[in-house]
Motif scaffolding. Structure first.
Motif, PDB file in Angstrom:
ATOM      1  N   GLY A  33     -40.965  -8.532 -15.312  1.00 20.14           N
ATOM      2  CA  GLY A  33     -41.616  -9.829 -15.476  1.00 20.14           C
ATOM      3  C   GLY A  33     -40.807 -10.706 -16.399  1.00 20.14           C
ATOM      4  N   GLY A  34     -41.338 -11.884 -16.676  1.00 19.08           N
ATOM      5  CA  GLY A  34     -40.601 -12.786 -17.554  1.00 19.08           C
ATOM      6  C   GLY A  34     -41.181 -14.165 -17.550  1.00 19.08           C
ATOM      7  N   ASP A  35     -40.358 -15.121 -17.912  1.00 23.86           N
ATOM      8  CA  ASP A  35     -40.769 -16.511 -17.970  1.00 23.86           C
ATOM      9  C   ASP A  35     -39.527 -17.354 -17.721  1.00 23.86           C
ATOM     10  OD1 ASP A  35     -42.731 -18.400 -18.246  1.00 23.86           O
ATOM     11  OD2 ASP A  35     -42.521 -18.569 -20.417  1.00 23.86           O
ATOM     12  N   THR A  36     -39.693 -18.444 -16.986  1.00 24.08           N
ATOM     13  CA  THR A  36     -38.542 -19.280 -16.630  1.00 24.08           C
ATOM     14  C   THR A  36     -38.848 -20.718 -17.019  1.00 24.08           C
ATOM     15  OG1 THR A  36     -38.139 -17.796 -14.774  1.00 24.08           O
ATOM     16  CG2 THR A  36     -37.018 -19.909 -14.723  1.00 24.08           C
TER      17      THR A  36
ATOM     18  N   GLY B 123     -44.646 -10.787 -10.354  1.00 23.14           N
ATOM     19  CA  GLY B 123     -45.433 -11.533  -9.371  1.00 23.14           C
ATOM     20  C   GLY B 123     -46.869 -11.811  -9.756  1.00 23.14           C
ATOM     21  N   ASP B 124     -47.439 -10.988 -10.580  1.00 27.77           N
ATOM     22  CA  ASP B 124     -48.820 -11.253 -10.996  1.00 27.77           C
ATOM     23  C   ASP B 124     -48.795 -11.851 -12.404  1.00 27.77           C
ATOM     24  OD1 ASP B 124     -51.724 -11.073 -11.222  1.00 27.77           O
ATOM     25  OD2 ASP B 124     -51.587  -9.598  -9.600  1.00 27.77           O
TER      26      ASP B 124
ATOM     27  N   ILE C 230     -37.272 -17.180  -9.205  1.00 30.17           N
ATOM     28  CA  ILE C 230     -37.776 -15.819  -9.462  1.00 30.17           C
ATOM     29  C   ILE C 230     -37.626 -14.953  -8.216  1.00 30.17           C
ATOM     30  CG2 ILE C 230     -39.841 -14.491 -10.060  1.00 30.17           C
ATOM     31  CD1 ILE C 230     -40.736 -17.134 -11.598  1.00 30.17           C
TER      32      ILE C 230
HETATM   33  P1  ADP Z   1     -47.639 -17.295 -15.546  1.00 37.14           P
HETATM   34  O1  ADP Z   1     -47.772 -18.782 -15.387  1.00 37.14           O
HETATM   35  O2  ADP Z   1     -48.850 -16.506 -15.184  1.00 37.14           O
HETATM   36  O3  ADP Z   1     -47.023 -16.907 -16.854  1.00 37.14           O
HETATM   37  P2  ADP Z   1     -45.163 -17.470 -14.214  1.00 37.14           P
HETATM   38  O4  ADP Z   1     -45.280 -18.566 -13.211  1.00 37.14           O
HETATM   39  O5  ADP Z   1     -44.512 -17.747 -15.516  1.00 37.14           O
HETATM   40  O6  ADP Z   1     -46.601 -16.852 -14.420  1.00 37.14           O
HETATM   41  O7  ADP Z   1     -44.430 -16.231 -13.543  1.00 37.14           O
HETATM   42  C1  ADP Z   1     -44.807 -15.747 -12.278  1.00 37.14           C
HETATM   43  C2  ADP Z   1     -44.376 -14.296 -12.176  1.00 37.14           C
HETATM   44  O8  ADP Z   1     -42.941 -14.232 -12.211  1.00 37.14           O
HETATM   45  C3  ADP Z   1     -44.865 -13.438 -13.311  1.00 37.14           C
HETATM   46  O9  ADP Z   1     -45.120 -12.144 -12.805  1.00 37.14           O
HETATM   47  C4  ADP Z   1     -43.693 -13.395 -14.263  1.00 37.14           C
HETATM   48  O10 ADP Z   1     -43.682 -12.196 -15.018  1.00 37.14           O
HETATM   49  C5  ADP Z   1     -42.518 -13.462 -13.305  1.00 37.14           C
HETATM   50  N1  ADP Z   1     -41.343 -14.124 -13.895  1.00 37.14           N
HETATM   51  C6  ADP Z   1     -41.217 -15.389 -14.335  1.00 37.14           C
HETATM   52  N2  ADP Z   1     -39.982 -15.642 -14.784  1.00 37.14           N
HETATM   53  C7  ADP Z   1     -39.290 -14.498 -14.634  1.00 37.14           C
HETATM   54  C8  ADP Z   1     -37.952 -14.088 -14.915  1.00 37.14           C
HETATM   55  N3  ADP Z   1     -37.056 -14.925 -15.464  1.00 37.14           N
HETATM   56  N4  ADP Z   1     -37.605 -12.826 -14.627  1.00 37.14           N
HETATM   57  C9  ADP Z   1     -38.493 -11.972 -14.096  1.00 37.14           C
HETATM   58  N5  ADP Z   1     -39.754 -12.279 -13.784  1.00 37.14           N
HETATM   59  C10 ADP Z   1     -40.153 -13.520 -14.056  1.00 37.14           C
END
Ligand code: ADP
Ligand code: MG
Length: 318
Positions: A121-124, A29-30, A10
């Motif tokens: 934001g997003g999820d990975t 980040g949040d 990220i």
């Molecule tokens: P949470 O466990 O609270 O869902 P994550 O660990 O999944 O948080 O993500 C940490 C931060 O990084 C969050 O702000 C999330 O939106 C961002 N994020 C995660 N994956 C991606 C991505 N593929 N692209 C952009 N932002 C991301």
């Protein structure tokens, strides 16, 4: 191979972006993003998933995958007449390969920066390759372009040319051999579709309905007809077909692709006859070619003129 942690991915690939919008109060980040809406506009939201092997051939480059994932979403905003603003990215991939990620991020931010869109934001996650992007945009109340607004007598238009991406899919999957530069052109049309955002914004003032062509003209126009409770007459002879498509396959086949192949991401829209001239004048200024292909009619069903065979329409997942 070097494997990166989720947070390193990220930080390294998705926090680095050129667009920095003042309406993003808190970005990546949040636990979630904080966003400032422009006063008295509606939020327009759309989401689309691209699955490897379903929405793109497995050998597609990561930058093309990313570009297309954002482009198809921008196309939905365009079809609503929305101004793009923010997007989120849910990325599932089998491994964290730095070269792949670098390439993916370059395709993604190339298109994002063209529209001043910021990734918020997003999820990975790990799993079979799949890319989900959600986009957000704005439109003033009453100005959104809906599928339900077509009325009998309205003229049916499409932007650009149709069928190129369909030929591109055949080229990409080895079903047809094309000379250069025709091959490059149709692959570009397949992998890097141009979302018609500027056209969508212009059409706020003129169109009675709009949709983007993702599943093929006949299938997508049918959605306008269903939602508007109208029929239509479409002239196969008036379909805009590119020089490349016209020269690559027999006429009948070009028309078949233009009617039924997906992935072009042009707009199909309807215009009340009284607004046609003003619209054509406005189109000249933004230099986007649109072609009149038919007429909205009373009743139901799509009457296809100048083409005899029956066409099967639209890719259906289920
Ligand atoms: P949470 O466990 O609270 O869902 P994550 O660990 O999944 O948080 O993500 C940490 C931060 O990084 C969050 O702000 C999330 O939106 C961002 N994020 C995660 N994956 C991606 C991505 N593929 N692209 C952009 N932002 C991301
Ligand atoms: Mg998460």
């Amino acid at each position: 191979m070097q494997q990166l942690s989720e947070f390193a991915i990220i930080d390294r690939y998705f926090k680095q972006q050129t667009t920095s919008r003042s309406d993003v109060v808190l970005g990546i980040g949040d636990d979630a993003a904080l966003l400032q809406m422009p006063p008295s506009q509606l939020l327009v939201a759309a989401v689309d998933t691209l699955v490897a092997g379903v929405h793109f051939p497995l050998q597609t480059s990561p930058s093309d995958i990313a570009y297309k994932a954002l482009a198809v979403n921008l196309s939905d905003l365009a079809a609503m007449g929305a101004m793009p603003a923010w997007f989120t990215l849910a990325l599932t991939m089998p491994e964290s390969n730095p070269v792949w990620l670098e390439n993916f991020a370059s395709g993604l931010f190339k298109l994002a920066s063209q529209y001043q869109m910021q990734l918020i934001g997003g999820d990975t996650t790990r799993g079979p390759l799949s890319v989900t992007i959600q986009v957000h945009g704005f439109v003033p109340p009453q100005q959104a372009l809906l599928r339900s607004g077509a009325r009998p007598g309205d003229l049916i238009y499409v932007s650009g040319t149709l069928g190129d991406a369909g030929l591109g899919l055949r080229a990409a999957t080895g079903q047809c051999d094309l000379p250069q530069p025709a091959r490059d052109y149709v692959l570009q049309r397949l992998n890097r579709p141009t979302p018609q955002v500027e056209l969508g914004l212009l059409l706020r003032d003129y169109a009675s309905s709009a949709i983007d062509i993702s599943d093929g003209l006949l299938a997508d126009l049918q959605h306008i007809l269903d939602e508007s409770g109208t029929g239509a007459e479409v002239h196969a002879g008036q379909l805009p077909i590119s020089k490349v498509l016209g020269e690559s396959v027999p006429r009948e086949e070009a028309v078949r692709l233009a009617l039924s192949a997906g992935d072009d991401y042009e707009l199909c829209f309807t215009v009340p006859p009284g607004k046609e001239n003003a619209m054509l004048e406005a189109l000249k200024k933004i230099n986007i070619k649109c072609s009149r292909i038919g007429l909205v009619t009373r009743g139901s069903g799509l009457d296809l003129k100048e083409f005899s065979e029956k066409i099967s329409t639209g890719y259906k997942h289920f």
